[in-house]
Design a protein around this motif. Sequence first.
Motif, mmCIF file in Angstrom:
data_model
loop_
_atom_site.group_PDB
_atom_site.id
_atom_site.type_symbol
_atom_site.label_atom_id
_atom_site.label_comp_id
_atom_site.label_asym_id
_atom_site.label_seq_id
_atom_site.Cartn_x
_atom_site.Cartn_y
_atom_site.Cartn_z
ATOM 1 N N LYS A 127 0.815 -1.212 0.000
ATOM 2 C CA LYS A 127 0.000 0.000 0.000
ATOM 3 C C LYS A 127 0.854 1.270 0.000
ATOM 4 C CE LYS A 127 -4.136 -2.112 1.709
ATOM 5 N NZ LYS A 127 -3.927 -3.356 1.166
ATOM 6 N N LEU A 128 2.183 1.103 0.061
ATOM 7 C CA LEU A 128 3.092 2.246 0.010
ATOM 8 C C LEU A 128 3.432 2.571 -1.438
ATOM 9 C CD1 LEU A 128 5.648 1.211 2.808
ATOM 10 C CD2 LEU A 128 3.624 2.666 3.040
ATOM 11 N N ALA A 166 6.946 9.126 6.559
ATOM 12 C CA ALA A 166 5.590 8.928 6.040
ATOM 13 C C ALA A 166 5.309 7.443 5.813
ATOM 14 C CB ALA A 166 5.409 9.717 4.740
ATOM 15 N N ALA A 167 6.287 6.712 5.303
ATOM 16 C CA ALA A 167 6.104 5.275 5.050
ATOM 17 C C ALA A 167 5.890 4.526 6.359
ATOM 18 C CB ALA A 167 7.314 4.712 4.305
ATOM 19 N N LEU A 168 6.712 4.813 7.358
ATOM 20 C CA LEU A 168 6.577 4.123 8.639
ATOM 21 C C LEU A 168 5.267 4.491 9.333
ATOM 22 C CD1 LEU A 168 10.246 4.307 9.954
ATOM 23 C CD2 LEU A 168 9.047 2.318 9.012
ATOM 24 N N LEU A 171 2.575 2.565 7.551
ATOM 25 C CA LEU A 171 2.655 1.161 7.966
ATOM 26 C C LEU A 171 2.056 0.973 9.351
ATOM 27 C CD1 LEU A 171 6.163 -0.113 6.767
ATOM 28 C CD2 LEU A 171 3.907 -0.840 5.946
ATOM 29 N N ARG A 172 2.376 1.879 10.284
ATOM 30 C CA ARG A 172 1.815 1.795 11.634
ATOM 31 C C ARG A 172 0.296 1.837 11.604
ATOM 32 N NH1 ARG A 172 5.327 5.659 13.226
ATOM 33 N NH2 ARG A 172 7.246 4.593 13.632
ATOM 34 N N ARG A 173 -0.251 2.790 10.827
ATOM 35 C CA ARG A 173 -1.712 2.901 10.725
ATOM 36 C C ARG A 173 -2.323 1.637 10.124
ATOM 37 N NH1 ARG A 173 -0.658 7.969 8.460
ATOM 38 N NH2 ARG A 173 -1.391 7.204 6.456
ATOM 39 N N LEU A 174 -1.666 1.077 9.131
ATOM 40 C CA LEU A 174 -2.179 -0.140 8.484
ATOM 41 C C LEU A 174 -2.076 -1.350 9.395
ATOM 42 C CD1 LEU A 174 -0.635 0.432 4.956
ATOM 43 C CD2 LEU A 174 -3.090 0.458 5.510
ATOM 44 N N LEU A 175 -1.014 -1.419 10.171
ATOM 45 C CA LEU A 175 -0.790 -2.587 11.023
ATOM 46 C C LEU A 175 -1.519 -2.495 12.357
ATOM 47 C CD1 LEU A 175 2.994 -3.090 10.283
ATOM 48 C CD2 LEU A 175 1.119 -4.541 9.519
ATOM 49 N N GLU A 176 -1.813 -1.287 12.799
ATOM 50 C CA GLU A 176 -2.506 -1.076 14.074
ATOM 51 C C GLU A 176 -3.679 -0.138 13.828
ATOM 52 O OE1 GLU A 176 0.525 0.537 16.600
ATOM 53 O OE2 GLU A 176 1.678 -1.302 16.601
#
Length: 180
Positions: A127-128, A166-168, A171-176
């Motif tokens: 999704k990145l 921005a990528a991290l 990723l945080r939002r997608l994973l949590e």
Amino acid sequence: MSSKKPDGTNEATRNNETRLVALYEEYFNKIAAYIYTRIGNKSEAEDLASEVFFKALKSIKTYRDVGPPMQAWLFKIAHNLVVDHLRKVSRIKTVPIDTIEIVDNNDPVEAAERKIEMEKVGAAMTKLTEEQREVLRLRFYGGLTSREAADVMNKNDGAVREMQRAALEKLRRLLEPNKP
């Protein structure tokens, strides 16, 4: 003026060759992992990583220690070889992040949990943007500093740090998804 040896090399070239040998020991696996995430074939990735060092050795006489550090130069060579390779195979192949080998401590429960987590990260990575994925590959698989990654990507250091942030964050939002 540097002195020449009977083989025609000067001291600066010999010093660069020595540094390149040391960088081979430290960076070969990192460069191979970086290439692997781009092409999806471990043996081809190792072959291309070897070619990176072969090309570097062939052009070591022209390397000047005035720009990016030598390891960033090596990743730039790797990046260019990957681009050439992908053009040759005429289709882009990437490997999901969850298929990258991770050394475990022989604890099957921990290995299974790690595999599940890596599968989640791999799915989220899709999704990145490609640039965000490239920054993460260079920084975390290649072990480069943000400045070195910027040199490889022809960006400035601040832009790379912002892409990484921005990528991290994404990723945080997608994973949590339930955390603010």
